[in-house]
Structures are given as structure tokens and as C-alpha cells.
Scaffold this active site. Structure first.
Site, short mmCIF file in Angstrom:
data_model
loop_
_atom_site.label_atom_id
_atom_site.label_comp_id
_atom_site.label_asym_id
_atom_site.label_seq_id
_atom_site.Cartn_x
_atom_site.Cartn_y
_atom_site.Cartn_z
CG ASN A 8 30.59 57.07 -5.67
OD1 ASN A 8 29.90 56.72 -6.71
ND2 ASN A 8 31.18 58.25 -5.66
CE LYS A 10 34.78 56.62 -5.65
NZ LYS A 10 36.17 57.15 -5.71
CG HIS A 93 32.30 62.54 -7.03
ND1 HIS A 93 33.84 61.93 -7.82
CD2 HIS A 93 32.17 61.89 -6.12
CE1 HIS A 93 34.18 61.04 -6.85
NE2 HIS A 93 33.54 60.92 -5.72
CD GLU A 95 36.25 59.53 -8.87
OE1 GLU A 95 35.18 58.74 -9.21
OE2 GLU A 95 37.27 59.34 -7.50
CD GLU A 164 33.13 62.99 -1.66
OE1 GLU A 164 33.43 61.82 -0.94
OE2 GLU A 164 33.21 62.87 -2.98
N GLY A 170 40.81 57.91 -2.90
CA GLY A 170 40.44 56.68 -3.41
C GLY A 170 42.17 56.06 -2.55
CB SER A 210 40.28 57.17 2.25
OG SER A 210 40.84 57.05 0.78
C1 PEP Z 1 34.04 58.84 -3.19
O1 PEP Z 1 34.07 57.97 -4.58
O2 PEP Z 1 32.85 59.70 -2.53
C2 PEP Z 1 34.97 58.75 -2.07
C3 PEP Z 1 35.07 59.23 -0.95
O3 PEP Z 1 35.59 57.78 -2.45
P1 PEP Z 1 36.80 56.50 -1.55
O4 PEP Z 1 35.83 56.51 -0.23
O5 PEP Z 1 36.86 55.66 -2.24
O6 PEP Z 1 37.73 57.43 -0.87
#
Ligand code: PEP
Length: 248
Positions: A8, A10, A93, A95, A164, A170, A210
Site C-alpha cells: 500500500n 498510500k 484501511h 487511515e 492491522e 507506520g 510495520s
Molecule cells: C498499511 O498501510 O496498511 C501499513 C501496514 O503500513 P506500515 O507497513 O507502514 O505500518
């Protein structure tokens, strides 16, 4: 079950970077991709990404709107994603939920619309840090799963759940393999209660938060973890390919 790794991007990426990323992915060759791979660039880069993606790499939209067309300024429909070359979409997601205010009901409308249009969907769920600290992780994630899946009528081939934990996205903080494995097992049980055992046992459940080349192998070695959804580490082809490589 073959694992699935999503990247992803973003709100990141350029046409030139997309071309270079796909060229680098191509050097692995189809046999070198040890998992199903889906890259989610921003909407503007989907045509370029789908044109340049090597065999074995599919492209998805990071979001969609549920109406097919009309006066919805700034929105993108499922049909538009398909036209642009996407075969997947993300729904829910963190965000979108926590920065843009999407509710379970909104996420569900997106899931319904994307799947009805023939796209495959990754449905994201996960608890906030405060919810985890209050001991509400299971209640929150179970509620999200029920909101997304009750009466959905999708094929498990067309749907993936991404667990997640929001506190891990992040932040560099990752759930331990044991924590992720435990939540995935719970999620599969809740899915079984909603959609039946056959659906639940063939549904893939990714972990996200992460994920990096250094922790991906251990996380994906958990039998209940069927892949990863990767944000930051998917921006650079070397680290993304290393994660894909640790799936097999
Ligand atoms: C994500 O955007 O779904 C995500 C898991 O981001 P990151 O790997 O940067 O934590």
C-alpha cells in the site's frame, strides 16, 4: 494456502518511480514471486502501474466510492478502477477509518460495491492503541468483522481480511508473531460463525503493521497468517521483494 502480500503506497509515488518499481519486480520472474502480489498505488498511477506490472503482480485501488457514477466530486467508482487496470481494492484501511472518518457502514457499502463490480477486496480491520489498552481489542475487531461480512455473500477467492492493529501501522511497533497468530485464529473463528466453516477455512488473513524484511518471515511463518499488507516497506522495491520472498 498460497500467501498474499499487498503493498500500500498510500499518498506516495511518481510515474517514473512506478516504472522503476515494476521493472525491479520483473527481475524476480514469475517463479521468483513466492506469493500472490498486489500493489496499491494512488489512483493517478494505476494505469501506469498496471501497464508496467510484470506477470504475477496485480494492481489495486486504495479506496472506491459505492455509486457507479454521477455528482460525487473527488470520488472514484469500482468501474473506474477496473477501467484503469485495477483488479483489487482496499476497504476500511485504518487511515480511511480514523483520519477520514469512515464508519463500519461506509466500509460495508464499499465492500458491497467493489465485489459486485468484479473486483477482489482486501477488508482491513484493527484496533486503536486506546482500545487495546482498555482490553477491547477482541470486541472492536469482532464488531468490524461482523459489520463487513454479515450477509456479504462473497467468494473467499475474492476477499482477503487484513488484520492491522492501528498502533502498529507506520510506528515501527509490530504485533509479535504469537499475538498476530492468536488474533488471526480468533478472526477465522468469527468468520466461521458468520459465513460458515468452508468459507472461513479458505479465506486468507493477512497481518499488517510495520511489516519489514526483518520481521516478515517470522510473522508469515505462523500457520494462521496468510500474508502481509505492507505500507512503508512497500515503497522501495528491494524491501518489498524481500518481504514477498519471505512468504514462501
Ligand atoms: C498499511 O498501510 O496498511 C501499513 C501496514 O503500513 P506500515 O507497513 O507502514 O505500518
Amino acid at each position: 494456502m498460497r500467501k498474499i502480500v499487498g503493498g500500500n503506497w498510500k499518498m506516495n509515488g511518481t510515474p517514473r518511480g512506478t516504472e522503476a518499481f515494476m521493472a525491479a519486480m520483473g527481475t524476480a520472474g514469475p517463479a521468483g514471486l513466492r506469493a500472490d502480489v498486489v500493489v496499491f498505488p494512488p489512483f493517478t498511477l494505476i494505469p501506469m502501474a498496471s501497464l508496467k506490472a510484470p506477470a504475477g503482480v496485480e494492481i489495486g485501488g486504495q479506496d472506491l466510492f459505492w455509486e457507479p457514477k454521477g455528482a460525487f466530486t473527488g470520488e472514484i467508482s469500482a468501474a473506474m478502477l477496473l477501467d484503469a487496470g485495477a483488479t483489487w481494492f482496499l476497504a476500511g484501511h485504518s487511515e480511511r477509518r480514523h483520519v477520514l472518518g469512515e464508519t463500519d457502514a461506509v466500509v460495508r457499502r464499499k465492500l458491497d460495491a467493489g465485489l459486485a463490480a468484479g473486483l477482489k477486496g482486501i477488508f482491513c480491520v484493527g484496533e486503536l492503541l486506546g482500545e487495546r489498552e482498555a482490553g477491547r481489542t477482541e470486541e472492536v475487531v469482532r464488531g468490524q468483522i461482523e459489520g463487513g461480512l454479515s450477509g456479504l455473500g462473497a467468494s473467499p477467492r475474492d476477499l482477503v481480511i487484513a488484520y492491522e492493529p492501528v498502533w502498529a501501522i507506520g510506528t515501527g511497533m509490530t504485533a509479535t508473531p504469537a499475538e498476530a497468530g492468536r488474533m488471526h485464529t480468533l478472526i477465522r473463528g468469527w468468520v466461521e460463525g458468520i459465513a460458515g466453516g468452508a468459507f472461513a477455512s479458505s479465506l486468507r488473513i493477512q497481518y499488517g503493521g510495520s511489516v519489514s524484511p526483518s520481521n516478515a518471515g517470522e510473522l508469515m511463518s505462523m500457520p494462521s497468517v496468510d500474508g502481509a499488507l505492507v505500507g512503508g516497506a512497500s515503497l522501495e522495491p528491494g524491501s518489498f521483494m524481500a518481504i514477498v520472498g519471505s512468504a514462501g
